[in-house]
Design a protein around this motif. Structure first.
Motif, PDB file in Angstrom:
ATOM      1  N   PRO A 131      83.591  22.832  56.758  1.00 64.93           N
ATOM      2  CA  PRO A 131      82.186  22.612  56.373  1.00 64.93           C
ATOM      3  C   PRO A 131      81.564  23.905  55.837  1.00 64.93           C
ATOM      4  O   PRO A 131      82.128  24.985  55.985  1.00 64.93           O
ATOM      5  N   ALA A 132      80.395  23.807  55.221  1.00 62.59           N
ATOM      6  CA  ALA A 132      79.716  24.955  54.615  1.00 62.59           C
ATOM      7  C   ALA A 132      79.445  26.041  55.665  1.00 62.59           C
ATOM      8  O   ALA A 132      79.288  25.748  56.838  1.00 62.59           O
ATOM      9  N   ALA A 133      79.419  27.338  55.216  1.00 60.93           N
ATOM     10  CA  ALA A 133      79.253  28.474  56.141  1.00 60.93           C
ATOM     11  C   ALA A 133      77.944  28.374  56.933  1.00 60.93           C
ATOM     12  O   ALA A 133      76.924  27.947  56.399  1.00 60.93           O
ATOM     13  N   THR A 134      78.029  28.803  58.236  1.00 60.37           N
ATOM     14  CA  THR A 134      76.845  28.739  59.099  1.00 60.37           C
ATOM     15  C   THR A 134      75.808  29.780  58.659  1.00 60.37           C
ATOM     16  O   THR A 134      76.184  30.892  58.290  1.00 60.37           O
ATOM     17  N   LYS A 135      74.583  29.374  58.751  1.00 59.88           N
ATOM     18  CA  LYS A 135      73.515  30.265  58.308  1.00 59.88           C
ATOM     19  C   LYS A 135      73.369  31.437  59.292  1.00 59.88           C
ATOM     20  O   LYS A 135      73.333  31.237  60.494  1.00 59.88           O
ATOM     21  N   VAL A 136      73.340  32.677  58.764  1.00 62.14           N
ATOM     22  CA  VAL A 136      73.192  33.863  59.625  1.00 62.14           C
ATOM     23  C   VAL A 136      71.700  34.137  59.811  1.00 62.14           C
ATOM     24  O   VAL A 136      70.966  34.298  58.841  1.00 62.14           O
ATOM     25  N   VAL A 137      71.315  34.181  61.076  1.00 62.37           N
ATOM     26  CA  VAL A 137      69.895  34.442  61.365  1.00 62.37           C
ATOM     27  C   VAL A 137      69.752  35.909  61.755  1.00 62.37           C
ATOM     28  O   VAL A 137      70.465  36.401  62.625  1.00 62.37           O
ATOM     29  N   LYS A 138      68.876  36.596  61.094  1.00 60.43           N
ATOM     30  CA  LYS A 138      68.675  38.026  61.382  1.00 60.43           C
ATOM     31  C   LYS A 138      67.833  38.191  62.643  1.00 60.43           C
ATOM     32  O   LYS A 138      66.941  37.390  62.895  1.00 60.43           O
ATOM     33  N   MET A 139      68.134  39.243  63.403  1.00 60.63           N
ATOM     34  CA  MET A 139      67.355  39.501  64.628  1.00 60.63           C
ATOM     35  C   MET A 139      65.946  39.933  64.265  1.00 60.63           C
ATOM     36  O   MET A 139      65.752  40.768  63.383  1.00 60.63           O
ATOM     37  N   GLN A 140      64.999  39.352  64.961  1.00 61.17           N
ATOM     38  CA  GLN A 140      63.609  39.680  64.696  1.00 61.17           C
ATOM     39  C   GLN A 140      63.230  41.008  65.353  1.00 61.17           C
ATOM     40  O   GLN A 140      63.974  41.563  66.151  1.00 61.17           O
ATOM     41  N   GLY A 141      62.065  41.476  65.030  1.00 61.56           N
ATOM     42  CA  GLY A 141      61.567  42.773  65.528  1.00 61.56           C
ATOM     43  C   GLY A 141      61.498  42.836  67.031  1.00 61.56           C
ATOM     44  O   GLY A 141      61.834  43.863  67.627  1.00 61.56           O
ATOM     45  N   HIS A 142      61.091  41.739  67.684  1.00 54.48           N
ATOM     46  CA  HIS A 142      60.913  41.812  69.135  1.00 54.48           C
ATOM     47  C   HIS A 142      62.229  41.985  69.886  1.00 54.48           C
ATOM     48  O   HIS A 142      62.263  42.491  70.992  1.00 54.48           O
ATOM     49  N   PHE A 143      63.342  41.573  69.228  1.00 53.27           N
ATOM     50  CA  PHE A 143      64.653  41.818  69.853  1.00 53.27           C
ATOM     51  C   PHE A 143      64.931  43.322  69.908  1.00 53.27           C
ATOM     52  O   PHE A 143      65.516  43.830  70.837  1.00 53.27           O
ATOM     53  N   ARG A 144      64.470  44.023  68.878  1.00 51.70           N
ATOM     54  CA  ARG A 144      64.665  45.474  68.841  1.00 51.70           C
ATOM     55  C   ARG A 144      63.892  46.140  69.988  1.00 51.70           C
ATOM     56  O   ARG A 144      64.374  47.028  70.649  1.00 51.70           O
ATOM     57  N   ILE A 145      62.684  45.626  70.193  1.00 53.01           N
ATOM     58  CA  ILE A 145      61.855  46.172  71.284  1.00 53.01           C
ATOM     59  C   ILE A 145      62.546  45.950  72.630  1.00 53.01           C
ATOM     60  O   ILE A 145      62.585  46.832  73.488  1.00 53.01           O
ATOM     61  N   LEU A 146      63.127  44.746  72.729  1.00 53.26           N
ATOM     62  CA  LEU A 146      63.856  44.429  73.978  1.00 53.26           C
ATOM     63  C   LEU A 146      64.997  45.404  74.221  1.00 53.26           C
ATOM     64  O   LEU A 146      65.250  45.826  75.339  1.00 53.26           O
ATOM     65  N   ARG A 147      65.674  45.756  73.124  1.00 51.97           N
ATOM     66  CA  ARG A 147      66.784  46.703  73.243  1.00 51.97           C
ATOM     67  C   ARG A 147      66.293  48.038  73.785  1.00 51.97           C
ATOM     68  O   ARG A 147      66.895  48.638  74.673  1.00 51.97           O
TER      69      ARG A 147
END
Lengths: 285, 147
Positions: free
Chosen positions: A161-177
């Motif tokens: 099947p067609a390639a899975t859509k890549v979702v980019k990490m949002q800004g708040h994930f960076r804050i969590l890191r």
């Protein structure tokens, strides 16, 4: 000697019979007693129990030389009896006799396989088990079209099947890191802090040592002592397990031993102790 | 991952001095540290400790002191004294190895002497306060009489 007499007297009071025994070894047996002991016991026992032992006669001359021959003769005589017995039990077994019954004709096993294939055909057996397998015959079933394996990868990829859509990490994930990093650092910091504190309790602080050296060098112990406040001294003494009030009373009493009230004064006036303590600034109130 | 590591080191650099700073200030301003310095000076002078002896003696003494301080003050007095005596016995051999038996015996006397000096100082302060109060009262009383 007196001891021996004393012992004898004491023994006399306890047991006159034992005391009366002369100094003779009572544990003596007649000479050769033990050599004849077993025999005499045996004779006494047989007499007492009326046991009659068989009297063995002497073996005839040449008995043992002919013994094996006699035994064999007896066995042979019994063999004829055994043959008769087998005959009555199973005439078939009796007819077999001593012949080896487990023999095969000459070169039996060499021709056995051929004879078996002649008797039973594989095809007919397979037909009985599975008609489908018989219909395949001798044809090779494991063939693939030409160039099959060259195209197989592309075929599989195209079938995916067609390639899975890549979702980019949002800004708040960076804050969590960063928050996670801060927590780790905090924990590390606390660990280091408590370790440092632990070490401080087991080793004298360098600044304290330096101060002590300075006091020694300047010979300023009394001057430094004079700068200490009452609260600090009280706290230090308390922390070192000292009862400050009791220490003050004891010190004052030793200093003013001459001025201590008489024992009678305590009886005459209840406030003698209070007055003494007040005069020396030792009363808590 | 590299970013996390860098940020961790950065934050550690900020946090550690924060933890360390109050400790240093505390050491400098804590008056009990001053008494501790006086104690070390007094014991070193009275026992005539050499530099090498002091380096061995004070770590053992700190261990000894921590154990003595850990004895609860609110227990039965006899029991407390016995516990302290047991601690002294426990450290006796270690002190003798460093100071020898004579100076080890002397150490306990000198230790008591230092406490006595503190008690005397405390008594003097109290007397001064009391005398000051009496003088103040006297002045006040004489003032009212004069008026």
């Amino acid at each position: 000697m007196t001891d021996r007499k004393d012992i004898l007297n004491e023994l006399n009071t306890i047991s006159p019979v034992v005391a009366g025994i002369p100094f003779v070894n009572v544990f003596v047996v007649p000479q050769g007693y033990f050599n004849r002991l077993a025999e005499s016991i045996f004779i006494n026992t047989t007499e007492a129990e009326n046991i009659v032992y068989p009297v063995f006669e002497k073996v005839p001359q040449g008995y043992f030389e002919n013994l094996s021959g006699n035994i064999m003769d007896k066995i042979k005589a019994l063999e004829t009896c055994a043959k008769d017995e087998i005959h009555t039990l199973s005439p078939v077994l009796a007819n077999i006799g001593n012949a080896n019954i487990f023999t095969v004709p000459n070169s039996y096993f060499e021709h056995l396989a051929a004879e078996l294939t002649q008797k039973c055909s594989v095809v007919t057996e397979t037909e009985m088990i599975s008609a489908t397998v018989v219909s395949i015959g001798n044809k090779n079933q494991f063939t693939v079209p030409e160039g099959y394996f060259n195209k197989v990868t592309n075929n599989i990829i195209s079938a995916l099947p067609a390639a899975t859509k890549v979702v980019k990490m949002q800004g708040h994930f960076r804050i969590l890191r960063y928050a996670a990093a801060a927590v780790i650092v905090g924990l590390l910091g606390l660990l280091v802090f408590f370790n440092l504190n632990k070490n401080q309790t087991s080793v004298v602080d360098n600044s304290v040592i330096a101060n002590a050296k300075k006091i020694l060098k300047n010979n300023s112990f009394d001057a430094e002592l004079a700068t200490l406040g009452a609260d600090v001294i009280e706290k230090y003494l308390s922390n070192n397990g000292e009862d400050v009030q009791a220490a003050l009373v004891a010190n004052s009493a030793s200093e003013n031993a001459e001025n201590l009230p008489d024992a009678v004064d305590y009886f005459l006036d209840d406030k003698t102790l209070d007055e003494f303590l007040n005069n020396h600034n030792l009363n808590r109130n | 991952m590299k970013k996390i590591l860098l940020s961790s080191i950065f934050l550690l650099g900020i946090i550690l001095p924060l933890f360390a700073q109050p400790g240093n200030d505390k050491q400098q301003n804590d008056p009990s540290q001053k008494i501790q310095a006086l104690y070390i000076a007094f014991i070193s002078r009275e026992l005539k400790l050499t530099e090498a002896e002091a380096q061995k003696f004070w770590p053992v003494h700190t261990e000894f002191d921590n154990e003595v301080r850990a004895v609860k003050p609110d227990i039965n007095e006899l029991e407390r004294q016995q516990t302290i005596l047991n601690i002294k016995k426990k450290y006796q051999e270690r002190f003798i190895k460093i100071l020898g038996s004579d100076r080890t015996n002397n150490f306990y006397k000198v230790d008591a002497e230092f406490r006595k000096k503190l008690v005397e100082r405390l008594q003097k302060i109290r007397q001064q306060r009391a005398n000051g109060g009496k003088l103040k009262n006297k002045k006040l009383n004489s003032g009212t009489d004069w008026e």
